[in-house]
Design an enzyme around this catalytic site. Sequence first.
Site, PDB file in Angstrom:
ATOM      1  N   ASP A 133      37.196   7.470  38.791  1.00 25.48           N
ATOM      2  CA  ASP A 133      35.956   8.159  39.029  1.00 25.48           C
ATOM      3  C   ASP A 133      36.168   8.199  40.617  1.00 25.48           C
ATOM      4  O   ASP A 133      36.240   7.382  41.375  1.00 25.48           O
ATOM      5  CB  ASP A 133      34.943   7.051  38.774  1.00 25.48           C
ATOM      6  CG  ASP A 133      33.604   7.816  39.200  1.00 25.48           C
ATOM      7  OD1 ASP A 133      33.404   8.772  39.301  1.00 25.48           O
ATOM      8  OD2 ASP A 133      32.711   6.610  38.730  1.00 25.48           O
TER       9      ASP A 133
ATOM     10  N   ASP B 111      34.032  14.913  38.750  1.00 25.59           N
ATOM     11  CA  ASP B 111      34.539  13.844  39.522  1.00 25.59           C
ATOM     12  C   ASP B 111      34.880  12.670  38.706  1.00 25.59           C
ATOM     13  O   ASP B 111      35.206  11.626  39.322  1.00 25.59           O
ATOM     14  CB  ASP B 111      33.277  13.497  40.530  1.00 25.59           C
ATOM     15  CG  ASP B 111      32.304  13.154  39.980  1.00 25.59           C
ATOM     16  OD1 ASP B 111      32.001  13.176  38.576  1.00 25.59           O
ATOM     17  OD2 ASP B 111      31.387  12.307  40.425  1.00 25.59           O
ATOM     18  N   GLU B 112      35.147  12.751  37.316  1.00 26.47           N
ATOM     19  CA  GLU B 112      35.602  11.619  36.507  1.00 26.47           C
ATOM     20  C   GLU B 112      36.258  12.178  35.589  1.00 26.47           C
ATOM     21  O   GLU B 112      36.250  13.293  34.882  1.00 26.47           O
ATOM     22  CB  GLU B 112      34.316  10.584  36.416  1.00 26.47           C
ATOM     23  CG  GLU B 112      33.330  11.201  35.519  1.00 26.47           C
ATOM     24  CD  GLU B 112      32.441   9.970  35.054  1.00 26.47           C
ATOM     25  OE1 GLU B 112      32.929   8.910  35.085  1.00 26.47           O
ATOM     26  OE2 GLU B 112      31.151  10.259  35.060  1.00 26.47           O
TER      27      GLU B 112
END
Length: 356
Positions: A10, A104-105
Amino acid sequence: MEQRRIVHIDMDAFYASVEQRDDPALRGRPLAVGRGEARGVVAAASYEARRFGVRSAMPSVTAKRLCPELVFVPARFDVYRAVSAQIHDIFSRYTPLIQPLSLDEATLDLTDHLGAYGSATLIADRIRADIHAETGLTASAGVSYNRFLAKLASDCRKPNGLFVITPAMGPNFVSALPVDAFHGIGPATARKMRALGIETGADLRRQDLATLTRHFGKSAVFYHGISRGIDHRPVVVNRERKSLGTEQTYLQDLTSSSDADQALMQIASRLWGNAQRRQLQARTVTLKVKYADFRQITRARTLPAPVPSEQALLETGQGLMMPLLPFVPGVRLLGLTLSGFHDTGATPHSQMELLL
């Protein structure tokens, strides 16, 4: 059965961190990505801003009240997507089993891909180091034996940290957590659980499957498992996209038909461009309307064949909107969503992109 090695990566305050990386003058300052106007919404907040209570999805006026020194910068989704592609290239060096969850993860399955490292924890640390060296950004990682716990673990040492939940730790780790902290249990479900006296993982574990099924239906099996640290969900490499949408919040409420048509035209153009870039064809068009009093409605239409053009998308949206005109009270947000896709080689990301 072999114990799985799952890693959840993350990025730390991703959008805000990219902006601070690219503009040194923003480093160390409380920063929000989004619009600072009256109807603006915070898309992301730097850690400096979070110390004042600023959070994503917060109205900009609220954020400004909490942090008068807050700096707003417009979102640059093209840049975020490019950096995300860099990061996913790094993941692919270590395993082909990657499930993107957003820009983003992502979740990685390293069970059969430990290689010379021999350890998922070492690989997770190596990935974090590669990300920092090649993008200048930091990431947090969680390592565990299933997806649910790996995700929880990635939150434990933020920012720029790594945490491992071993099989021996899993059940006890979960039992101490409030149900609000469980990924997969949303606010409405958490409220329902609390009304039933279920406050923590330990409380949830005390419920038998029949009781959970009576209250939560098909989700009961998942809740029953995660309360015991059990999650058999695989890492899915190519998730099927369910929907793609664009929405806009307006500084002044839309009231007239002409303003509504102009607004819908811009939304349809943006959405059609996004669908074309992703080679998506869809049959269902959904209109979303949020009124000034925050009442929200949706209207949908499924066509006999995929939407053939931007004009057809716009006309379908107009057809859905027409019975709602004139807008009383005014409308603060309009959105269009495409769904019911044909498989045309779409990218795995399913995050709705907002016009910020």
